[in-house]
Design an enzyme around this catalytic site. Structure first.
Site, PDB file in Angstrom:
ATOM      1  N   ASP A  75      11.300  42.414  19.440  1.00  0.00           N
ATOM      2  CA  ASP A  75      11.810  41.082  19.773  1.00  0.00           C
ATOM      3  C   ASP A  75      11.374  40.069  18.722  1.00  0.00           C
ATOM      4  O   ASP A  75      10.523  40.369  17.873  1.00  0.00           O
ATOM      5  CB  ASP A  75      11.357  40.645  21.174  1.00  0.00           C
ATOM      6  CG  ASP A  75       9.900  41.003  21.451  1.00  0.00           C
ATOM      7  OD1 ASP A  75       9.085  40.944  20.506  1.00  0.00           O
ATOM      8  OD2 ASP A  75       9.577  41.345  22.596  1.00  0.00           O
ATOM      9  N   GLU A 122      12.826  39.428  31.122  1.00  0.00           N
ATOM     10  CA  GLU A 122      12.140  38.864  32.280  1.00  0.00           C
ATOM     11  C   GLU A 122      12.719  39.446  33.575  1.00  0.00           C
ATOM     12  O   GLU A 122      13.789  40.067  33.565  1.00  0.00           O
ATOM     13  CB  GLU A 122      12.295  37.338  32.283  1.00  0.00           C
ATOM     14  CG  GLU A 122      11.761  36.645  31.042  1.00  0.00           C
ATOM     15  CD  GLU A 122      10.252  36.475  31.044  1.00  0.00           C
ATOM     16  OE1 GLU A 122       9.585  37.055  31.910  1.00  0.00           O
ATOM     17  OE2 GLU A 122       9.745  35.745  30.174  1.00  0.00           O
ATOM     18  N   ASP A 135       4.422  40.369  35.342  1.00  0.00           N
ATOM     19  CA  ASP A 135       5.585  40.342  36.227  1.00  0.00           C
ATOM     20  C   ASP A 135       6.507  41.551  36.007  1.00  0.00           C
ATOM     21  O   ASP A 135       7.608  41.598  36.543  1.00  0.00           O
ATOM     22  CB  ASP A 135       6.378  39.042  36.049  1.00  0.00           C
ATOM     23  CG  ASP A 135       6.853  38.836  34.611  1.00  0.00           C
ATOM     24  OD1 ASP A 135       6.613  39.721  33.765  1.00  0.00           O
ATOM     25  OD2 ASP A 135       7.464  37.786  34.344  1.00  0.00           O
ATOM     26  N   HIS A 148       7.770  42.557  33.020  1.00  0.00           N
ATOM     27  CA  HIS A 148       8.743  42.464  31.928  1.00  0.00           C
ATOM     28  C   HIS A 148       8.356  43.364  30.767  1.00  0.00           C
ATOM     29  O   HIS A 148       7.176  43.625  30.520  1.00  0.00           O
ATOM     30  CB  HIS A 148       8.930  41.008  31.469  1.00  0.00           C
ATOM     31  CG  HIS A 148       7.818  40.453  30.632  1.00  0.00           C
ATOM     32  ND1 HIS A 148       6.878  39.575  31.115  1.00  0.00           N
ATOM     33  CD2 HIS A 148       7.506  40.644  29.323  1.00  0.00           C
ATOM     34  CE1 HIS A 148       6.045  39.239  30.163  1.00  0.00           C
ATOM     35  NE2 HIS A 148       6.397  39.890  29.063  1.00  0.00           N
TER      36      HIS A 148
END
Length: 261
Positions: free
Chosen positions: A67, A143, A136, A138
């Site tokens: 990314d 996300e 979370d 991800h």
């Protein structure tokens, strides 16, 4: 999905670095997918040590980026291209000519995303993709509630992610970009081998949801359950919420040594 429980982050780094070294012995020009952040650093340090000792040869290896921030110049010290140059390429003695990543400064961001997916395909695909995981669930910058079929695309960072990343920008959240380009979950799943490394108690809930929970977009990493060769390497703290931890320990200890991970 194979789960390997190790004593600590250093042991996890050694295990994954050895898997990379074995891959490079089989396929010297392998394309290694790498991630940023503090979690994978023990992997890169262990692999660099193997290169220095002659136990691994990266002379023909290639590196692919997971990314990148949108709008941050490539030469900015916190662009992920710069980070990976410092933390991966330079320690391995590799030049930028063997690195591929998305163009976060492109005027046509969507075009840059599509071009990166094509570049990965044209390169023969990622042989081993190293992943971290957020609290979370991800992976990359996918996300919660990201499509499990998503391709490389632009994503808007959550406020919490920008707060978390502000530490890399002198604590100033205003310097943290709002957008990133990330390989989508569908893109990530095309790698031949996925290796997720998680350490620390703070990742325990996300690891449990990834490994033992349902496949659901609310926990993007759970998509790894769909992959034919996915390995989750966790330290004792990150494994603390796994109901099947004893089973995972038993199967790893008793697997044939030649299988590796």
């Amino acid at each position: 999905m194979e789960v390997v429980i190790v004593p600590d982050a250093k042991a996890g780094g050694e295990l994954i670095a050895e898997a990379m070294a074995k891959l490079l012995r089989r396929k010297p020009d392998a394309l290694l997918g790498v991630a940023t952040g503090s979690t994978p650093l023990p992997v890169y340090q262990a692999l660099a040590a193997k290169v220095r000792s002659g136990a691994a040869d990266v002379g023909r290896a290639r590196i692919a980026q997971l990314d990148e921030y949108v709008g941050l110049p490539a030469e900015h010290p916190e662009s992920y291209r710069s980070v990976l140059r410092r933390e991966v390429l330079e320690p391995l003695g590799m030049g930028m000519d063997r690195f591929t990543g998305p163009d976060g400064t492109a005027e046509d961001v969507q075009g840059a995303c599509e071009a990166y997916d094509k570049a990965l395909s044209d390169a023969g695909g990622v042989d081993l993709q190293l992943l971290g995981i957020g609290t979370d669930g991800h992976i990359g910058f996918n996300e919660p509630c990201s499509s499990l079929a998503s391709r490389t695309r632009i994503k808007t960072l959550t406020e919490q992610t920008r707060i978390d990343n502000a530490r890399f920008f002198d604590g100033d959240i205003d310097q943290v970009p709002h957008h990133v380009i990330t390989q989508g979950i569908g893109t990530i799943l095309e790698a031949r081998h996925l290796v997720l490394l998680a350490t620390g108690e703070g990742k325990a809930d996300a690891v449990a949801a990834t490994v033992e929970g349902p496949i659901a977009a609310v926990c993007p990493a759970s998509a790894l359950q769909l992959h034919p060769h996915a390995t989750v390497v966790v330290d004792e703290a990150a494994a603390s919420k796994l109901k099947l931890a004893d089973y995972f320990r038993h199967t790893y200890v008793n697997k044939p040594e030649w299988q590796g991970i």
